[in-house]
Design a protein around this motif. Structure first.
Motif, PDB file in Angstrom:
ATOM      1  N   ALA A   1       6.644  -6.554  -2.898  1.00 13.94           N
ATOM      2  CA  ALA A   1       6.636  -7.369  -1.683  1.00 13.94           C
ATOM      3  C   ALA A   1       8.052  -7.691  -1.214  1.00 13.94           C
ATOM      4  N   ILE A   2       8.900  -8.187  -2.115  1.00 13.58           N
ATOM      5  CA  ILE A   2      10.240  -8.601  -1.702  1.00 13.58           C
ATOM      6  C   ILE A   2      11.131  -7.398  -1.408  1.00 13.58           C
ATOM      7  N   SER A   3      10.990  -6.316  -2.161  1.00 15.20           N
ATOM      8  CA  SER A   3      11.859  -5.153  -1.973  1.00 15.20           C
ATOM      9  C   SER A   3      11.589  -4.462  -0.640  1.00 15.20           C
ATOM     10  N   VAL A   4      10.320  -4.172  -0.371  1.00 19.06           N
ATOM     11  CA  VAL A   4       9.977  -3.449   0.854  1.00 19.06           C
ATOM     12  C   VAL A   4      10.183  -4.336   2.079  1.00 19.06           C
ATOM     13  N   LEU A   5       9.819  -5.617   1.975  1.00 17.80           N
ATOM     14  CA  LEU A   5       9.975  -6.524   3.110  1.00 17.80           C
ATOM     15  C   LEU A   5      11.433  -6.688   3.500  1.00 17.80           C
ATOM     16  N   SER A   6      12.331  -6.772   2.512  1.00 19.57           N
ATOM     17  CA  SER A   6      13.756  -6.921   2.820  1.00 19.57           C
ATOM     18  C   SER A   6      14.320  -5.665   3.473  1.00 19.57           C
ATOM     19  N   ALA A   7      13.838  -4.492   3.063  1.00 17.26           N
ATOM     20  CA  ALA A   7      14.325  -3.245   3.659  1.00 17.26           C
ATOM     21  C   ALA A   7      13.802  -3.062   5.078  1.00 17.26           C
ATOM     22  N   VAL A   8      12.514  -3.346   5.290  1.00 14.03           N
ATOM     23  CA  VAL A   8      11.929  -3.183   6.622  1.00 14.03           C
ATOM     24  C   VAL A   8      12.549  -4.166   7.613  1.00 14.03           C
ATOM     25  N   GLY A   9      13.010  -5.329   7.105  1.00  8.88           N
ATOM     26  CA  GLY A   9      13.635  -6.317   7.981  1.00  8.88           C
ATOM     27  C   GLY A   9      14.865  -5.798   8.695  1.00  8.88           C
ATOM     28  N   GLY A  10      15.467  -4.726   8.202  1.00  6.32           N
ATOM     29  CA  GLY A  10      16.632  -4.147   8.865  1.00  6.32           C
ATOM     30  C   GLY A  10      16.326  -3.550  10.223  1.00  6.32           C
ATOM     31  N   LEU A  11      15.049  -3.335  10.516  1.00  5.94           N
ATOM     32  CA  LEU A  11      14.673  -2.789  11.827  1.00  5.94           C
ATOM     33  C   LEU A  11      15.101  -3.700  12.972  1.00  5.94           C
ATOM     34  N   LYS A  12      15.201  -4.996  12.708  1.00  5.96           N
ATOM     35  CA  LYS A  12      15.569  -5.928  13.772  1.00  5.96           C
ATOM     36  C   LYS A  12      16.993  -5.691  14.283  1.00  5.96           C
ATOM     37  N   GLU A  13      17.801  -4.999  13.498  1.00  2.43           N
ATOM     38  CA  GLU A  13      19.160  -4.700  13.948  1.00  2.43           C
ATOM     39  C   GLU A  13      19.128  -3.752  15.150  1.00  2.43           C
ATOM     40  N   LYS A  14      18.209  -2.815  15.157  1.00  2.00           N
ATOM     41  CA  LYS A  14      18.119  -1.842  16.243  1.00  2.00           C
ATOM     42  C   LYS A  14      16.938  -2.107  17.182  1.00  2.00           C
ATOM     43  N   ALA A  15      15.991  -2.921  16.715  1.00  2.22           N
ATOM     44  CA  ALA A  15      14.822  -3.249  17.556  1.00  2.22           C
ATOM     45  C   ALA A  15      14.586  -4.752  17.492  1.00  2.22           C
ATOM     46  N   PRO A  16      15.427  -5.546  18.141  1.00  6.92           N
ATOM     47  CA  PRO A  16      15.318  -7.015  18.057  1.00  6.92           C
ATOM     48  C   PRO A  16      14.028  -7.571  18.639  1.00  6.92           C
ATOM     49  N   HIS A  17      13.300  -6.793  19.425  1.00  4.11           N
ATOM     50  CA  HIS A  17      12.059  -7.278  20.027  1.00  4.11           C
ATOM     51  C   HIS A  17      10.910  -7.356  19.015  1.00  4.11           C
ATOM     52  N   LEU A  18      11.080  -6.746  17.827  1.00  4.89           N
ATOM     53  CA  LEU A  18      10.023  -6.793  16.813  1.00  4.89           C
ATOM     54  C   LEU A  18       9.840  -8.217  16.304  1.00  4.89           C
TER      55      LEU A  18
ATOM     56  N   LEU B   1      -3.129  -5.017  -8.241  1.00  5.40           N
ATOM     57  CA  LEU B   1      -1.711  -5.260  -7.967  1.00  5.40           C
ATOM     58  C   LEU B   1      -1.386  -4.989  -6.501  1.00  5.40           C
ATOM     59  N   GLY B   2      -1.904  -3.880  -5.971  1.00  8.08           N
ATOM     60  CA  GLY B   2      -1.663  -3.568  -4.571  1.00  8.08           C
ATOM     61  C   GLY B   2      -2.243  -4.614  -3.641  1.00  8.08           C
ATOM     62  N   PHE B   3      -3.449  -5.080  -3.945  1.00  4.48           N
ATOM     63  CA  PHE B   3      -4.086  -6.117  -3.124  1.00  4.48           C
ATOM     64  C   PHE B   3      -3.279  -7.418  -3.175  1.00  4.48           C
ATOM     65  N   ALA B   4      -2.837  -7.821  -4.373  1.00  2.00           N
ATOM     66  CA  ALA B   4      -2.062  -9.057  -4.513  1.00  2.00           C
ATOM     67  C   ALA B   4      -0.724  -8.952  -3.786  1.00  2.00           C
ATOM     68  N   ALA B   5      -0.061  -7.790  -3.862  1.00  2.00           N
ATOM     69  CA  ALA B   5       1.220  -7.613  -3.172  1.00  2.00           C
ATOM     70  C   ALA B   5       1.050  -7.757  -1.662  1.00  2.00           C
ATOM     71  N   CYS B   6      -0.010  -7.199  -1.136  1.00  2.00           N
ATOM     72  CA  CYS B   6      -0.261  -7.314   0.314  1.00  2.00           C
ATOM     73  C   CYS B   6      -0.568  -8.759   0.711  1.00  2.00           C
ATOM     74  N   VAL B   7      -1.344  -9.462  -0.108  1.00  2.00           N
ATOM     75  CA  VAL B   7      -1.674 -10.857   0.184  1.00  2.00           C
ATOM     76  C   VAL B   7      -0.417 -11.725   0.180  1.00  2.00           C
ATOM     77  N   VAL B   8       0.450 -11.541  -0.825  1.00  2.00           N
ATOM     78  CA  VAL B   8       1.692 -12.314  -0.899  1.00  2.00           C
ATOM     79  C   VAL B   8       2.566 -12.042   0.323  1.00  2.00           C
ATOM     80  N   THR B   9       2.654 -10.787   0.729  1.00  4.29           N
ATOM     81  CA  THR B   9       3.481 -10.429   1.891  1.00  4.29           C
ATOM     82  C   THR B   9       2.966 -11.077   3.166  1.00  4.29           C
ATOM     83  N   VAL B  10       1.654 -11.011   3.385  1.00  5.70           N
ATOM     84  CA  VAL B  10       1.066 -11.585   4.597  1.00  5.70           C
ATOM     85  C   VAL B  10       1.144 -13.105   4.584  1.00  5.70           C
ATOM     86  N   ALA B  11       1.008 -13.706   3.405  1.00  7.97           N
ATOM     87  CA  ALA B  11       0.958 -15.170   3.322  1.00  7.97           C
ATOM     88  C   ALA B  11       2.327 -15.813   3.524  1.00  7.97           C
TER      89      ALA B  11
END
Length: 874
Positions: free
Chosen positions: A225-242, A451-461
């Motif tokens: 959850a933390i690893s992928v979310l932190s990497a995907v957050g870089g999209l805001k640098e080139k797409a601030p409207h997200l 594990l996959g279900f819990a990771a998705c729940v933590v990310t969304v929550a």
């Protein structure tokens, strides 16, 4: 004659006195009270080192895979460490030097010193993790809560020493002899006595182990959850409207894909991921050098630890609180240790020292140099410090590396659950071995889904990495603290390290890790409760499962069927013989289970050949196939009843039912051959068992047995079976015999028709190793011409009888095999406490109903399955 042979053996084995003294140092009794000979042998296995001295080609291949499977989590920490540390912004630019210094020395101290160069040495025959540490301790002291250990188990220590490094075994046993009276040995004995005599200590050790296991499993859903979310957050640098929600759902889609590919196995995933992680490490290292040269190479002053003191003096409480973000630089270190079963020590150390360390430290130093010039960019340090021309390649690699970083903890969770299940501490789940070449590589479908279900729940929550990072930190620090405690016990009990070194290790790591723990607990209500709640549920499940497992085992043990009762049941007039072979599965190793007379009373029939099969997992990683099956025949012999123990290590896969039966019947025929040849009294009448504390005495008996076995030259069919048996026999058993050690550890004696004493061991397969002694061309095991002449006089009628009994087993095998399993309902006694009734009648019943049944775990075909119901009141 026996005295002359013993005198000759004494002259031949006089150089083995050191081994005797080592055994004395291990507190091995000369005689132990007999409980059950099969039970005693079932508790030991020679096995072999899982990794051993591998070739450099294999080391390099494993090192390549290490990069893809182990280092993604640690390698992606530069994405969020500085932003998690300076949540309120950078107050003083010199604070960057203090934080960088903390990162450098924390990374070196915990990741490199503790795990890579200390913890990896404390592996359990090639396997790592907190449960492996617990198993290692349980092999040197009786700390198991299940009553399945006894004094003879300690002989396994000598076997492992000889197998791990045969060339230096003589030198090491000599050194051990010199150290028998050393303070370290006496200290180890005191620790052993404390562990074995204090039940609260044993329970505490077990609870700490399963708490660490629960934390590792919880971390396996937080890391993605933390690893992928932190990497995907870089999209805001080139797409601030997200929006934040859009970033979250992109992350969830990637997480679903990540857990979906787990079924292909770590072997394939490792080869696919390794090139990506190598490119990632080269990239962040190169960007780090770029930032150092362009912005401020002076940050390398942070290698001076005085900046740590300055940082705490300047910021006081805020510096202490910021440790919760700094510790994220060494997240994933437990995976290095727990995933050792997938790889090897040398491959991890090689790839770690030459790949991970320089790249990561350069990345942290480069970001600190950038922030010295642009402190306001701390919230998104990683992407802002990356050159514009490299943004998109960096973003793509960051996404890929973050996905890969999750792989380490997922693999770690699979390995940990497999280990805990094998030792009776986790409900039954389906475990798939995804690689034929590397046995430690696993996939658990049910756990992977949860594990996959819990990771998705933590990310969304929680949506942001700040809260998830605080939860992540508690898992990391608690596992490290428990590992420090277990490593301290290993140093005292197993390694027998000098007390001052042990004190230094414990003081340094326990103090520093406690400071980090206090920092993350300060933000407990901000997100730290997440892993605690998840771990509490997992601990409760494991405690309940293990508690009832122990109680059920003790219930059966107290109600084993006596030999007189068995004879009475088998001699009953109404008992009918059913053609074929029956395999009666039971957890009990010490005797006949109480469900057997229950079956005879309801269905008065019995198979022509019936085996009571116990599948037993030893606290070792692997058991060699030649040492897997142990047999004893149940009286009266004409009914063809046998007890069998199938021994597995906690990383050994269970065969398909068809292959299992084929191997079992083949080994049963070896047992029938050997038990008749050597005239073994199946369940020795003597009240005590002599322990092989004398090598010379063992050699005398071995010489006599060697002479006896030469009668095989007169039977062509026997020679063929012996050739096959010798081909399958493990080198471990042969080495034991070379040391004068026998696999069973007990002896019986009988008189033949001429009044001559023939010594024979209580037989266990593979017994063909005994016969091999007669084939040595020279040396102290060579059979004399007089012995060969005596062997030739033995009757061939006995050989014909053996062959007929073996053919009888084959004929019944061809008629079919029926698998009989006890469907035991476990309930609490009527007058038990309310808590016990809830635990046993409801919680355990729910877990057992919703986990895999024994027939599915053993892959038993339903068309050949017979279940016998019985209630146990515990």
């Amino acid at each position: 004659m026996a005295e002359q042979q013993q005198h000759q053996a004494e002259q031949q084995c006089g150089g083995d006195d050191e081994v005797l003294e080592v055994e004395c140092a291990l507190d091995m009794p000369a005689a132990v009270q007999r409980q059950d000979s099969l039970y005693r042998d079932a508790s030991r296995a020679g096995g072999g080192s899982h990794h051993g001295q591998e070739r450099w080609g294999k080391t390099l291949r494993l090192a390549f895979q290490c990069v893809g499977v182990l280092y993604g989590d640690i390698g992606t920490s530069p994405l969020y460490v500085y932003s998690s540390t300076f949540t309120a912004g950078v107050r003083h630019t010199d604070d960057l030097l203090g934080v960088l210094s903390l990162i450098i020395y924390s990374f070196i101290l915990f990741t490199m010193v503790k795990y890579v160069y200390i913890a990896l040495r404390a592996n359990d025959d090639g396997d790592g993790g907190t449960f492996a540490l617990y198993s290692l301790i349980s092999r040197h002291a009786k700390v198991s809560l299940v009553p399945n250990q006894q004094a003879e188990d300690e002989l396994h220590i000598l076997e492992q020493m000889e197998q791990d490094d045969p060339k230096s075994f003589s030198r090491r046993r000599g050194l051990a002899t010199l150290q028998l009276g050393s303070p370290a040995a006496q200290r180890a004995q005191r620790v052993k006595e404390l562990l074995e005599t204090s039940r609260p200590v044993r329970i505490s050790l077990f609870l700490l182990t399963i708490l660490a296991t629960a934390m590792v499993i919880s971390d396996a859903c937080l890391t993605p959850a933390i690893s992928v979310l932190s990497a995907v957050g870089g999209l805001k640098e080139k797409a601030p409207h997200l929006t934040t929600d859009q970033i979250v759902w992109i992350t969830v889609a990637i997480l679903v894909a990540l857990f979906a590919v787990q079924r292909f196995g770590t072997d394939k995933v490792g080869y696919f991921f390794a090139p990506v992680v190598i490119l990632w490490l080269l990239l962040i290292g190169g960007v780090g050098v770029y930032n150092l040269v362009k912005h401020d190479i002076g940050v390398l002053r942070a290698f001076n630890p005085k900046y740590i003191a300055d940082y705490f003096r300047r910021n006081k409480k805020d510096a202490w609180v910021s440790l919760g973000g700094i510790l994220l630089c060494f997240t994933g270190t437990e995976a290095l240790f727990a995933d050792l079963g997938y790889f090897s020590i040398r491959s991890i150390q090689l790839s770690f020292g030459f790949g991970l360390v320089p790249s990561v430290l350069l990345a942290y130093a480069g970001q600190a140099a950038f922030l010295r010039k642009y402190p306001e960019e701390v919230a998104n340090t990683f992407y802002r410090s990356t050159p514009t021309a490299l943004f998109w390649p960096t973003f793509v690699l960051a996404i890929a590396a973050s996905i890969i970083g999750s792989q380490a903890m997922i693999s770690c969770a699979f390995a940990t659950i497999s280990h805990s299940q094998a030792l009776g501490c986790f409900p039954r789940v389906k475990i798939l071995h995804t690689s034929k070449q590397y046995q430690g590589q696993l996939y658990i479908p049910e756990v992977n889904f949860l594990l996959g279900f819990a990771a998705c729940v933590v990310t969304v929550a929680f949506k942001t990495t700040v809260v998830i990072g605080e939860a992540h930190g508690i898992c990391v620090v608690l596992v490290m603290l428990i590992t420090t405690l277990l490593l301290t016990v290993v140093m005292l009990l197993v390694w027998k390290v000098n007390a001052w070194w042990v004190a230094l290790f414990f003081t340094v790591f326990m103090a520093s890790e406690s400071v980090y723990l206090s920092s993350v607990l300060y933000k407990f209500l901000h997100g730290g409760y997440i892993p605690v709640a998840m771990s509490a549920v997992l601990v409760a499940v494991m405690v309940v499962w293990h508690y009832v497992h122990v109680k059920r085992y003790k219930y059966e043990l107290e109600r084993t069927v006596s030999p007189d009762k068995v004879r009475e049941l088998l001699d009953g007039r109404e008992l009918r013989k059913v053609p074929g072979v029956g395999l009666f599965y039971t957890d009990l190793v010490q005797g006949i289970p109480p469900v057997f007379p229950h079956l005879i009373e309801k269905i008065p029939s019995i198979h022509a050949v019936l085996l009571f099969v116990s599948v037993k997992h030893l606290p070792v990683p692997h058991v060699d196939m030649s040492e897997r099956f142990l047999f004893r025949q149940v009286e009266p012999k004409e009914h063809k009843l046998y007890r069998c123990v199938a021994r597995y290590g906690y990383r050994d896969p269970l065969e398909e039912a068809k292959d299992f039966v084929a191997n079992l019947v083949e080994r049963l025929q070896y047992y029938i051959r050997d038990v008749n040849l050597y005239g073994v009294d199946v369940d020795a009448k003597a009240g005590k068992v002599s322990y092989p504390s004398s090598r010379c005495d063992s050699m005398a008996r071995s010489s006599t047995r060697a002479a006896t076995t030469m009668m095989q030259m007169y039977s062509a069919s026997y020679k063929e079976s012996l050739a096959l048996g010798r081909a399958r026999s493990s080198s471990a058993t042969g080495r034991m015999m070379q040391l004068g050690m026998n696999p069973s550890g007990s002896y019986t004696e009988r008189q033949d028709g001429r009044g001559r004493s023939i010594y024979a061991e209580e037989m266990m397969t593979p017994a063909e190793s005994f016969s091999e002694l007669a084939y040595y061309p020279s040396g102290r095991y060579a059979a004399s011409s007089q012995q060969l002449f005596q062997a030739a006089k033995m009757s061939l009628e006995e050989m014909a009888k053996i062959e007929e009994e073996q053919r009888y087993i084959e004929r019944e095998m061809e008629k079919g095999v029926v698998y009989i399993m006890g469907e035991n309902e476990v309930v609490a006694r009527p007058h038990s406490s309310l808590l016990k009734k809830v635990i046993v009648n409801y919680v355990y019943a729910f877990l057992r109903k919703n986990c895999r049944q024994g027939d599915k775990v053993l892959s038993i075909p339903r068309s050949h399955l017979l279940k016998v119901g019985m209630s146990y009141e515990i």
